[in-house]
Design a protein around this motif. Structure first.
Motif, PDB file in Angstrom:
ATOM      1  N   ASP A   1      16.485   6.192   7.221  1.00 32.21           N
ATOM      2  CA  ASP A   1      17.088   6.133   8.551  1.00 32.21           C
ATOM      3  C   ASP A   1      18.393   5.332   8.529  1.00 32.21           C
ATOM      4  O   ASP A   1      19.373   5.698   9.190  1.00 32.21           O
ATOM      5  CB  ASP A   1      16.117   5.505   9.546  1.00 32.21           C
ATOM      6  N   LEU A   2      18.383   4.234   7.767  1.00 31.69           N
ATOM      7  CA  LEU A   2      19.600   3.420   7.643  1.00 31.69           C
ATOM      8  C   LEU A   2      20.712   4.216   6.971  1.00 31.69           C
ATOM      9  O   LEU A   2      21.888   4.150   7.369  1.00 31.69           O
ATOM     10  CB  LEU A   2      19.310   2.149   6.836  1.00 31.69           C
ATOM     11  N   ASP A   3      20.353   4.960   5.935  1.00 32.15           N
ATOM     12  CA  ASP A   3      21.344   5.758   5.214  1.00 32.15           C
ATOM     13  C   ASP A   3      21.933   6.825   6.138  1.00 32.15           C
ATOM     14  O   ASP A   3      23.145   7.085   6.132  1.00 32.15           O
ATOM     15  CB  ASP A   3      20.694   6.394   3.990  1.00 32.15           C
ATOM     16  N   LYS A   4      21.068   7.439   6.940  1.00 31.02           N
ATOM     17  CA  LYS A   4      21.536   8.474   7.868  1.00 31.02           C
ATOM     18  C   LYS A   4      22.474   7.886   8.913  1.00 31.02           C
ATOM     19  O   LYS A   4      23.516   8.474   9.251  1.00 31.02           O
ATOM     20  CB  LYS A   4      20.333   9.136   8.538  1.00 31.02           C
TER      21      LYS A   4
ATOM     22  N   THR B   1       0.850  -1.200   0.000  1.00 33.75           N
ATOM     23  CA  THR B   1       0.000   0.000   0.000  1.00 33.75           C
ATOM     24  C   THR B   1       0.880   1.243   0.000  1.00 33.75           C
ATOM     25  O   THR B   1       2.100   1.177   0.227  1.00 33.75           O
ATOM     26  CB  THR B   1      -0.900   0.012   1.242  1.00 33.75           C
ATOM     27  N   GLU B   2       0.257   2.418  -0.228  1.00 31.06           N
ATOM     28  CA  GLU B   2       1.007   3.675  -0.199  1.00 31.06           C
ATOM     29  C   GLU B   2       1.661   3.884   1.164  1.00 31.06           C
ATOM     30  O   GLU B   2       2.805   4.333   1.273  1.00 31.06           O
ATOM     31  CB  GLU B   2       0.074   4.845  -0.524  1.00 31.06           C
ATOM     32  N   GLY B   3       0.931   3.555   2.223  1.00 27.09           N
ATOM     33  CA  GLY B   3       1.473   3.709   3.566  1.00 27.09           C
ATOM     34  C   GLY B   3       2.667   2.812   3.818  1.00 27.09           C
ATOM     35  O   GLY B   3       3.659   3.221   4.447  1.00 27.09           O
ATOM     36  N   GLU B   4       2.597   1.548   3.327  1.00 26.37           N
ATOM     37  CA  GLU B   4       3.701   0.608   3.499  1.00 26.37           C
ATOM     38  C   GLU B   4       4.928   1.039   2.714  1.00 26.37           C
ATOM     39  O   GLU B   4       6.071   0.917   3.186  1.00 26.37           O
ATOM     40  CB  GLU B   4       3.253  -0.790   3.070  1.00 26.37           C
ATOM     41  N   LEU B   5       4.714   1.575   1.500  1.00 27.93           N
ATOM     42  CA  LEU B   5       5.830   2.074   0.692  1.00 27.93           C
ATOM     43  C   LEU B   5       6.506   3.257   1.376  1.00 27.93           C
ATOM     44  O   LEU B   5       7.735   3.378   1.379  1.00 27.93           O
ATOM     45  CB  LEU B   5       5.331   2.479  -0.698  1.00 27.93           C
ATOM     46  N   ALA B   6       5.685   4.138   1.952  1.00 27.91           N
ATOM     47  CA  ALA B   6       6.237   5.299   2.642  1.00 27.91           C
ATOM     48  C   ALA B   6       7.041   4.868   3.873  1.00 27.91           C
ATOM     49  O   ALA B   6       8.125   5.400   4.149  1.00 27.91           O
ATOM     50  CB  ALA B   6       5.111   6.246   3.043  1.00 27.91           C
ATOM     51  N   ALA B   7       6.520   3.875   4.620  1.00 25.89           N
ATOM     52  CA  ALA B   7       7.225   3.389   5.804  1.00 25.89           C
ATOM     53  C   ALA B   7       8.544   2.732   5.416  1.00 25.89           C
ATOM     54  O   ALA B   7       9.571   2.893   6.107  1.00 25.89           O
ATOM     55  CB  ALA B   7       6.341   2.401   6.563  1.00 25.89           C
ATOM     56  N   HIS B   8       8.529   1.998   4.296  1.00 25.20           N
ATOM     57  CA  HIS B   8       9.750   1.348   3.802  1.00 25.20           C
ATOM     58  C   HIS B   8      10.785   2.404   3.424  1.00 25.20           C
ATOM     59  O   HIS B   8      11.984   2.273   3.763  1.00 25.20           O
ATOM     60  CB  HIS B   8       9.401   0.469   2.598  1.00 25.20           C
ATOM     61  N   ALA B   9      10.344   3.454   2.741  1.00 22.08           N
ATOM     62  CA  ALA B   9      11.256   4.522   2.329  1.00 22.08           C
ATOM     63  C   ALA B   9      11.870   5.205   3.553  1.00 22.08           C
ATOM     64  O   ALA B   9      13.057   5.566   3.553  1.00 22.08           O
ATOM     65  CB  ALA B   9      10.518   5.537   1.461  1.00 22.08           C
TER      66      ALA B   9
END
Length: 240
Positions: free
Chosen positions: A220-223, A207-215
């Motif tokens: 956060d990992l990149d940071k 879902t859009e919400g799941e994609l946003a949470a994944h992003a």
């Protein structure tokens, strides 16, 4: 009851049609995928010498085989042991060809007249591992089957190794067998064969919400890695 016989032979050479003979037969019985101990192991006097290359493989000398029975005297016993079973053989055409010739010389019908089916584990392995080595030795190594006590190729030992390999080969398909132990004894299980071909599995899109949470997780990992995450340094692949 599903009765399987894992079978292997040793021969004097490579061509039954040119007079080579079976000198050893090894069979291991499985019922409902469990070893029963009702195995068959026979040596035969082939009334001829083994080719040098074959002798280096199996190590069965003419002297050792001289007092063994001729295949024809044991052929009917072999038939009765195999009757109605599904045979599991590695490179089945070779062993079936030799057994057919021995049965013909004994005045009997071809092997497939007596058994329910012949399954070739070499064909199975090539389908599962295309482009890879699929000899019995290679499959033992791939599945972690111990063959450390194998100095020569022997029909009984190779059948035992192949039984283990077959269980591993089928663990993901017809080994989707649920063995329900009643607790009364080891043989009181109920076996359920699950055929996945009867199901149509749905594809669930994020879902859009799941994609946003994944992003957000990726960000956060990149940071946390000070911008050194490899997956963000890779060029995205085209979906075209």
């Amino acid at each position: 009851m599903s009765r399987l016989i894992v079978l292997d032979t040793e021969t004097t050479g490579l061509s039954a049609e040119n007079g080579d003979r079976v000198i050893e037969l090894g069979c291991v019985e499985l019922v409902n995928r469990k070893l029963t101990g009702n195995d068959l192991h026979l040596y035969f006097n082939p009334e001829r010498e083994s080719h040098e290359d074959a002798l280096r493989v199996h190590g069965l000398t003419t002297e050792f085989l001289r007092d063994k029975p001729k295949f024809a005297t044991m052929a009917r016993d072999v038939v009765e042991y195999l009757r109605g079973a599904e045979l599991i053989i590695h490179n089945a055409a070779f062993d079936v060809g030799f057994l057919n010739k021995e049965f013909e010389l004994a005045g009997l019908a071809p092997l497939r007249q007596y058994v329910a089916e012949v399954t070739d584990t070499l064909v199975m392995a090539k389908q599962l591992f295309p482009g890879k080595r699929n000899s019995l030795d290679a499959l033992c190594d791939r599945f972690g089957v111990d063959r450390s006590n194998r100095t020569f190729h022997g029909a009984k030992l190779d059948a035992q190794l192949l039984a283990d390999v077959y269980i591993n080969l089928t663990r993901g398909q017809d080994a989707l067998l649920i063995d329900i132990d009643t607790g009364e004894n080891d043989d009181a299980g109920v076996v359920v064969d699950v055929d996945l071909r009867q199901f149509t599995l749905p594809v669930l899109m994020a879902t859009e919400g799941e994609l946003a949470a994944h992003a957000q997780v990726l960000a956060d990992l990149d940071k946390a890695s000070n911008g050194k995450t490899i997956f963000l340094l890779q060029e995205p692949k085209s979906m075209a």
